[in-house]
Design a protein around this motif. Structure first.
Motif, short mmCIF file in Angstrom:
data_model
loop_
_atom_site.label_atom_id
_atom_site.label_comp_id
_atom_site.label_asym_id
_atom_site.label_seq_id
_atom_site.Cartn_x
_atom_site.Cartn_y
_atom_site.Cartn_z
N UNK A 1 7.12 2.15 -3.31
CA UNK A 1 7.39 1.30 -2.16
C UNK A 1 6.86 1.94 -0.87
N UNK A 2 6.92 3.26 -0.79
CA UNK A 2 6.42 3.96 0.39
C UNK A 2 4.92 3.78 0.54
N UNK A 3 4.20 3.79 -0.58
CA UNK A 3 2.74 3.61 -0.55
C UNK A 3 2.39 2.22 -0.01
N UNK A 4 3.15 1.21 -0.43
CA UNK A 4 2.90 -0.16 0.05
C UNK A 4 3.15 -0.24 1.55
N UNK A 5 4.21 0.39 2.02
CA UNK A 5 4.51 0.37 3.46
C UNK A 5 3.41 1.07 4.25
N UNK A 6 2.89 2.17 3.72
CA UNK A 6 1.80 2.87 4.41
C UNK A 6 0.55 2.00 4.46
N UNK A 7 0.23 1.34 3.35
CA UNK A 7 -0.95 0.45 3.31
C UNK A 7 -0.77 -0.70 4.31
N UNK A 8 0.42 -1.29 4.34
CA UNK A 8 0.69 -2.38 5.29
C UNK A 8 0.57 -1.89 6.72
N UNK A 9 1.07 -0.69 6.99
CA UNK A 9 0.99 -0.14 8.35
C UNK A 9 -0.46 0.08 8.76
N UNK A 10 -1.26 0.61 7.87
CA UNK A 10 -2.68 0.85 8.18
C UNK A 10 -3.40 -0.47 8.41
N UNK A 11 -3.15 -1.46 7.54
CA UNK A 11 -3.79 -2.77 7.72
C UNK A 11 -3.33 -3.44 9.01
N UNK A 12 -2.04 -3.32 9.34
CA UNK A 12 -1.52 -3.92 10.57
C UNK A 12 -2.14 -3.25 11.79
#
Length: 192
Positions: A1-12
């Motif tokens: 779940x942390x990896x998904x949040x990091x990916x979303x943060x980078x994309x955002x």
């Protein structure tokens, strides 16, 4: 779940940065630098107006409807910028994990809107959320300030354009066309 949040943060972050670069290209730079987002917005507005004129219309109707392209395109561009930045900060709030209590999407939407518009009715929880909230407030106020300065300059450019077109109408008639300008210039013997 942390990896998904990091990916979303980078994309955002990339999305918000891309929108801000589009704003800077369109509003701040004194020379014409292509901004794809602005061009796409204006093309969508033009498409909508052309749909309105899909059946053959006389020149006066076409002129009246297409005269709305510039102001509608301008306001559509501002709305698109604001919405995309809003969505980007919503994703950032989700990525930093400030979703406690209730529906996570509703919470992040409220935080993003409250922060961007500096309303302050919703308070972030945590240091990262505070940083995102301050960033959203700064970006929201900057966007508002740029828009306030952008509108008069664009209006001035449109006014200068209309003045030139009015001079052209005097010379070649209405509607002013390139062919009419060439024919009139030939008749007056001014092809030197």
């Amino acid at each position: 779940m942390l990896v998904i949040r990091i990916i979303v943060a980078v994309l955002a972050l990339a999305e918000v940065t891309g929108v801000l670069l589009s704003v800077l290209r369109s509003v701040v730079l004194p020379r014409a630098v292509p901004a794809r987002l602005a061009r796409l917005t204006f093309l969508i507005v033009r498409f909508g107006l052309l749909l309105r004129l899909r059946r053959r219309a006389d020149y006066a109707t076409r002129d009246r409807v297409l005269a709305l392209q510039a102001p509608l395109g301008l306001f559509a561009q501002l709305i698109v910028w604001a919405l995309l930045i809003y969505v980007g900060f919503t994703a950032l709030f989700w990525a930093v994990g400030d979703t406690a209590g209730g529906d996570p999407l509703a919470r992040t939407l409220e935080l993003s809107g409250s922060s961007m518009l500096t309303l302050g009715f919703d308070t972030p929880r945590g240091v990262l959320s505070d940083f995102v909230a301050f960033s959203a407030a700064g970006v929201g106020l900057t966007l508002l300030a740029l828009v306030i300065t952008y509108l008069p300059s664009v209006y001035g450019a449109f006014s200068r354009r209309e003045a030139v077109i009015a001079k052209l109408v005097v010379r070649v008639g209405s509607p002013p066309t390139g062919a009419a300008l060439l024919a009139r210039t030939w008749k007056l013997g001014r092809f030197d």
